[in-house]
Motif scaffolding. Structure first.
Motif, short mmCIF file in Angstrom:
data_model
loop_
_atom_site.label_atom_id
_atom_site.label_comp_id
_atom_site.label_asym_id
_atom_site.label_seq_id
_atom_site.Cartn_x
_atom_site.Cartn_y
_atom_site.Cartn_z
N LEU A 16 -52.20 111.80 11.21
CA LEU A 16 -52.83 112.71 10.54
C LEU A 16 -52.34 112.79 8.76
O LEU A 16 -53.42 112.79 7.88
CB LEU A 16 -52.25 114.38 10.91
N ALA A 17 -51.18 112.56 8.57
CA ALA A 17 -50.93 112.16 7.13
C ALA A 17 -51.38 111.12 6.58
O ALA A 17 -51.75 111.09 5.23
CB ALA A 17 -49.27 112.14 7.18
N GLY A 18 -51.49 109.89 7.30
CA GLY A 18 -52.20 108.69 6.71
C GLY A 18 -53.48 109.16 6.33
O GLY A 18 -54.19 108.73 5.35
N ARG A 19 -54.27 109.69 7.31
CA ARG A 19 -55.57 109.93 7.23
C ARG A 19 -55.95 111.07 5.97
O ARG A 19 -56.90 110.90 4.97
CB ARG A 19 -56.27 110.61 8.29
N ALA A 20 -54.87 112.06 5.95
CA ALA A 20 -55.08 112.98 4.92
C ALA A 20 -54.95 112.50 3.58
O ALA A 20 -55.60 112.81 2.49
CB ALA A 20 -54.18 114.21 5.25
N ALA A 21 -53.94 111.45 3.59
CA ALA A 21 -53.60 110.82 2.39
C ALA A 21 -54.73 109.87 1.86
O ALA A 21 -54.86 109.82 0.65
CB ALA A 21 -52.51 109.89 2.39
N ASP A 22 -55.67 109.67 2.75
CA ASP A 22 -56.99 108.85 2.26
C ASP A 22 -58.16 109.96 1.89
O ASP A 22 -59.24 109.28 1.78
CB ASP A 22 -57.31 108.05 3.53
N GLY A 23 -57.86 111.03 2.16
CA GLY A 23 -58.83 111.89 1.79
C GLY A 23 -59.47 112.81 3.16
O GLY A 23 -60.35 113.62 2.71
N ASP A 24 -59.04 112.58 4.31
CA ASP A 24 -59.41 113.35 5.43
C ASP A 24 -59.27 114.66 5.16
O ASP A 24 -58.05 115.19 5.77
CB ASP A 24 -59.12 112.66 6.71
N VAL A 25 -60.12 115.61 4.82
CA VAL A 25 -59.93 116.99 4.93
C VAL A 25 -59.79 117.40 6.35
O VAL A 25 -58.74 118.48 6.52
CB VAL A 25 -61.01 117.60 4.44
N ARG A 26 -60.33 117.06 7.42
CA ARG A 26 -60.09 117.65 8.70
C ARG A 26 -58.66 117.24 9.19
O ARG A 26 -57.85 117.95 9.95
CB ARG A 26 -61.14 116.90 9.69
N ALA A 27 -58.29 116.01 8.90
CA ALA A 27 -56.92 115.62 9.29
C ALA A 27 -55.66 116.52 8.59
O ALA A 27 -54.82 117.19 9.01
CB ALA A 27 -56.57 114.14 8.91
N PHE A 28 -55.89 116.93 7.30
CA PHE A 28 -55.20 117.61 6.49
C PHE A 28 -55.01 119.36 7.14
O PHE A 28 -54.10 119.86 7.30
CB PHE A 28 -55.41 117.74 5.04
N GLU A 29 -56.46 119.65 7.64
CA GLU A 29 -56.50 121.12 8.22
C GLU A 29 -55.63 120.88 9.45
O GLU A 29 -54.99 121.94 9.74
CB GLU A 29 -58.01 121.14 8.53
N VAL A 30 -55.55 120.08 10.38
CA VAL A 30 -54.89 119.97 11.26
C VAL A 30 -53.54 120.13 11.14
O VAL A 30 -52.70 121.02 11.82
CB VAL A 30 -54.91 118.65 12.31
N LEU A 31 -52.80 119.46 10.17
CA LEU A 31 -51.41 119.67 9.56
C LEU A 31 -51.26 121.17 8.90
O LEU A 31 -50.05 121.70 9.30
CB LEU A 31 -51.29 118.40 8.22
N VAL A 32 -52.13 121.57 8.42
CA VAL A 32 -51.97 123.02 7.95
C VAL A 32 -51.87 124.04 9.20
O VAL A 32 -51.08 124.70 9.15
CB VAL A 32 -53.19 123.43 7.10
N ARG A 33 -52.82 123.72 10.16
CA ARG A 33 -52.74 124.60 11.21
C ARG A 33 -51.13 124.39 12.00
O ARG A 33 -50.76 125.08 12.68
CB ARG A 33 -53.79 124.35 12.09
N ARG A 34 -51.08 123.30 12.14
CA ARG A 34 -49.88 122.73 12.94
C ARG A 34 -48.67 123.47 12.25
O ARG A 34 -47.70 123.73 12.91
CB ARG A 34 -49.43 121.31 12.85
#
Length: 187
Positions: A17-35
């Motif tokens: 998730l962090a890797g994808r979010a670091a690449d700009g994946d908003v959905r991956a970051f959203e999962v981290l936020v929810r988590r």
């Protein structure tokens, strides 16, 4: 993204998730936020002692995390990294409060479902704990809050604060001893 895709992403580990979010994946970051938002809110609530700044602190922490995520070296440590950001933001708020503290800003209205007596006792206990926590040295308070509120292991706290685990254990033991002494009347 489909529900299955979001569900699949929700099952992914922090590193992915962090890797994808670091690449700009908003959905991956959203999962981290929810988590981690509930844990971050609980931590900020305990450090700040009131709800008035908690949402702002957590939101600012996530904004900072989104901006700085590409700079995170250890993607497996995203939880610790997020907690460090919210801790720093919380302590910044406390420092600002001390500069122009107003006792009226800390009054909390009683919820209608609780009796005035129960609310007065709860408030008095919270104030006593907040006071006891504020009297602890910074490292003891940070270790105690990360352990007791954040649920961190001694090893994770050590990594978070750049301290050996043995030092963390000692700091937490001293914090507990000091809190027990200061909170004796509430036993």
């Amino acid at each position: 993204m489909t529900d299955d895709g979001l569900r699949h992403l929700s099952a992914a580990g922090d590193r992915i998730l962090a890797g994808r979010a670091a690449d700009g994946d908003v959905r991956a970051f959203e999962v981290l936020v929810r988590r981690y938002s509930r844990l971050m809110r609980a931590y900020a609530q305990r450090v700040l002692g009131s709800n008035s700044d908690v949402d702002d602190v957590v939101q600012e922490a996530f904004v900072q995390a989104w901006r700085k995520l590409p700079e995170l070296d250890d993607l497996d440590a995203v939880k610790s990294w997020l907690m460090r950001i919210v801790a720093n933001r919380s302590f910044d708020v406390i420092r600002r409060r001390r500069e122009h503290d107003d006792i009226n800003e800390h009054d909390q209205p009683a919820p209608p479902q609780d009796s005035p007596e129960a609310q007065a006792e709860k408030l008095s206990l919270e104030q006593a704990l907040d006071g006891a926590l504020s009297r602890l040295p910074d490292e003891q308070r940070r270790c105690w809050v990360l352990r007791e509120i954040g649920g961190y292991s001694y090893l994770d706290i050590g990594r978070e604060l750049a301290l050996p685990s043995s030092t963390v254990r000692g700091l937490i033991a001293r914090a507990r001893k000091n809190l027990i002494r200061d909170m004796e009347e509430w036993r």
